[in-house]
Design a protein around this motif. Structure first.
Motif, short mmCIF file in Angstrom:
data_model
loop_
_atom_site.label_atom_id
_atom_site.label_comp_id
_atom_site.label_asym_id
_atom_site.label_seq_id
_atom_site.Cartn_x
_atom_site.Cartn_y
_atom_site.Cartn_z
N GLY A 139 1.00 -1.01 -0.19
CA GLY A 139 0.34 0.14 0.27
C GLY A 139 1.10 1.07 -0.07
O GLY A 139 1.63 1.21 0.15
N ALA A 140 0.28 2.19 0.45
CA ALA A 140 0.73 3.84 0.55
C ALA A 140 1.85 3.91 1.57
O ALA A 140 3.04 3.77 1.45
CB ALA A 140 0.07 5.11 0.59
N GLY A 141 1.21 2.69 2.77
CA GLY A 141 3.13 3.22 4.50
C GLY A 141 2.02 2.31 5.04
O GLY A 141 0.38 2.04 5.52
N LEU A 142 3.01 1.95 5.74
CA LEU A 142 2.31 2.04 7.11
C LEU A 142 2.84 1.98 8.27
O LEU A 142 4.15 2.46 8.89
CB LEU A 142 3.20 -0.54 7.44
N LEU A 143 2.37 2.69 9.35
CA LEU A 143 2.27 2.40 11.03
C LEU A 143 2.64 2.10 11.68
O LEU A 143 1.60 0.67 11.63
CB LEU A 143 1.45 3.99 10.87
N LEU A 144 3.88 1.73 11.86
CA LEU A 144 4.03 0.25 12.75
C LEU A 144 4.67 1.47 14.62
O LEU A 144 5.32 2.51 14.47
CB LEU A 144 4.96 -0.18 12.34
N GLY A 145 3.69 1.23 15.22
CA GLY A 145 3.82 1.47 16.85
C GLY A 145 3.71 0.69 17.94
O GLY A 145 3.27 -0.41 17.74
N ALA A 146 3.60 1.21 19.35
CA ALA A 146 3.19 0.18 20.28
C ALA A 146 1.64 0.05 20.61
O ALA A 146 1.36 0.41 19.85
CB ALA A 146 4.32 0.99 21.31
N PRO A 147 1.46 -0.56 21.11
CA PRO A 147 -0.06 -0.52 21.73
C PRO A 147 -0.75 0.19 21.73
O PRO A 147 -2.07 1.20 21.36
CB PRO A 147 -0.42 -1.98 22.37
N ALA A 148 -0.23 1.81 22.38
CA ALA A 148 -0.33 2.98 22.53
C ALA A 148 -1.06 3.83 21.74
O ALA A 148 -1.54 4.86 22.00
CB ALA A 148 0.26 3.51 23.92
N ALA A 149 0.00 3.54 20.75
CA ALA A 149 0.05 4.18 19.35
C ALA A 149 -1.82 4.54 19.29
O ALA A 149 -1.36 5.51 18.00
CB ALA A 149 1.32 4.41 18.23
N THR A 150 -1.76 2.82 18.92
CA THR A 150 -3.33 3.33 18.76
C THR A 150 -4.66 4.63 19.25
O THR A 150 -5.54 4.43 18.65
CB THR A 150 -4.33 1.59 18.55
N LYS A 151 -4.09 4.59 20.24
CA LYS A 151 -4.74 5.63 21.13
C LYS A 151 -4.63 7.09 21.34
O LYS A 151 -5.61 8.20 21.25
CB LYS A 151 -4.39 5.77 22.26
N GLY A 152 -3.93 6.93 19.78
CA GLY A 152 -3.06 8.76 18.82
C GLY A 152 -2.17 9.35 17.97
O GLY A 152 -2.85 10.11 16.75
N SER A 153 -1.43 8.65 18.15
CA SER A 153 -1.01 9.03 17.26
C SER A 153 -0.07 8.40 15.55
O SER A 153 -0.61 8.86 15.25
CB SER A 153 1.11 8.18 17.78
N PHE A 154 -0.94 7.23 15.48
CA PHE A 154 -1.33 6.83 14.48
C PHE A 154 -2.77 7.44 13.77
O PHE A 154 -2.36 7.37 12.97
CB PHE A 154 -1.96 5.62 14.71
N ALA A 155 -2.72 8.11 14.85
CA ALA A 155 -4.75 9.25 14.27
C ALA A 155 -4.05 10.05 13.17
O ALA A 155 -4.20 10.88 12.62
CB ALA A 155 -5.29 9.08 15.02
N VAL A 156 -2.48 10.41 14.33
CA VAL A 156 -2.40 11.96 13.67
C VAL A 156 -1.75 11.92 12.65
O VAL A 156 -1.01 12.34 11.74
CB VAL A 156 -1.53 12.74 15.30
N LEU A 157 -0.53 11.16 12.50
CA LEU A 157 -0.13 11.16 11.61
C LEU A 157 -0.05 10.41 10.50
O LEU A 157 0.00 10.36 9.15
CB LEU A 157 0.68 9.78 11.83
N GLY A 158 -1.45 9.69 10.55
CA GLY A 158 -2.17 9.32 9.78
C GLY A 158 -3.57 10.25 8.45
O GLY A 158 -3.56 9.97 8.10
N VAL A 168 0.52 -2.58 15.14
CA VAL A 168 1.65 -2.92 16.55
C VAL A 168 2.63 -4.01 16.48
O VAL A 168 2.11 -4.93 16.09
CB VAL A 168 0.42 -2.79 17.27
N ASP A 169 3.81 -3.26 17.37
CA ASP A 169 4.88 -4.40 17.68
C ASP A 169 4.73 -4.60 19.08
O ASP A 169 4.19 -3.89 19.90
CB ASP A 169 5.95 -3.80 17.21
N ALA A 170 6.52 -4.58 19.51
CA ALA A 170 6.42 -5.07 21.05
C ALA A 170 7.13 -4.33 21.34
O ALA A 170 7.76 -3.83 23.14
CB ALA A 170 7.20 -6.46 20.71
N ARG A 171 7.66 -2.61 20.68
CA ARG A 171 8.36 -1.56 21.21
C ARG A 171 7.53 -0.89 22.72
O ARG A 171 6.00 -1.26 23.18
CB ARG A 171 8.28 -0.81 19.89
N THR A 172 8.02 -0.82 23.66
CA THR A 172 6.91 0.28 24.50
C THR A 172 7.95 2.50 24.42
O THR A 172 7.21 2.82 25.73
CB THR A 172 8.25 -0.16 25.86
#
Length: 210
Positions: A139-158, A168-172
């Motif tokens: 696709g155009a791109g993949l946003l990868l981050g910790a589970p906490a990123a689903t609460k805000g960071s993914f939406a902002v960068l998206g 999500v991955d295992a990073r903290t």
């Protein structure tokens, strides 16, 4: 008995002159009228009784009044603006983005990182995508981050890249990876991305509570 006496009269009536007794049939018409009137009364009573039963089983006017009263008492719930500030999406400056290029095209990671920096994002690492993702993001791109990123960071960068997927991955840590995919052409126009950010931060009214 005179010959002018009608047969069957038994001599009770005697005809004199040119006046004849009127022969009347039984009052059958009157009985028909009375029977019809009685039927109308019975039908009316039956209809009234049916309406009473309907009101009893449906709750009648009291139910309708109670429902209308409840609707009038409904009040809108407080808007999310009353929630703690921690529940709001982070600002772009609070999101650190690592930009990785998973395509054969050179220079995409650096150019994309520079544009995100102009738009207020903090930039972390820049380079080629890890082997697990290199040339494996269709696709155009993949946003990868910790589970906490689903609460805000993914939406902002998206808001900056339409069609990006998330994982999500295992990073903290709080940083987020933007892995550029093979369908990537460019970031969303700045005006479009800014409008998406405004909509993301605008509180939405909650459903009314009754």
């Amino acid at each position: 008995m005179s010959m002018l006496t009608p047969p069957g009269m038994g001599g009770k009536y005697r005809i004199t002159g040119d006046v004849y007794p009127r022969m009347r049939r039984p009052h059958r018409r009157r009985r028909i009228v009375l029977a019809s009137a009685a039927a109308v009364v019975v039908l009316g009573a039956a209809g009234w009784g049916t309406l009473q039963l309907v009101d009893v089983f449906s709750g009648g006017d009291d139910t309708r009044k109670t429902t209308a009263g409840k609707q009038a008492d409904c009040k809108p719930a407080p808007t999310p603006s009353a929630t703690p500030a921690t529940a709001k999406p982070p600002k772009p400056a609070q999101v650190t983005v690592n930009v990785y290029n998973a395509t054969p095209r050179k220079g995409l990671a650096k150019a994309t990182a520079d544009e995100l920096k102009k738009r207020g994002f903090a930039i972390g690492e820049i380079g080629n995508a890890p082997a697990a993702y290199d040339k494996k993001v269709p696709g155009a791109g993949l946003l990868l981050g910790a589970p906490a990123a689903t609460k805000g960071s993914f939406a902002v960068l998206g808001t900056q890249l339409a069609g990006a997927t998330t994982k999500v991955d295992a990073r903290t840590t709080a940083d987020v990876d933007l892995i550029i995919g093979t369908a990537f052409k460019a970031l969303s126009p700045k005006a479009t991305a800014d409008a998406a950010l405004v909509a993301l931060n605008k509180p939405k009214p909650a459903p009314a509570r009754c």
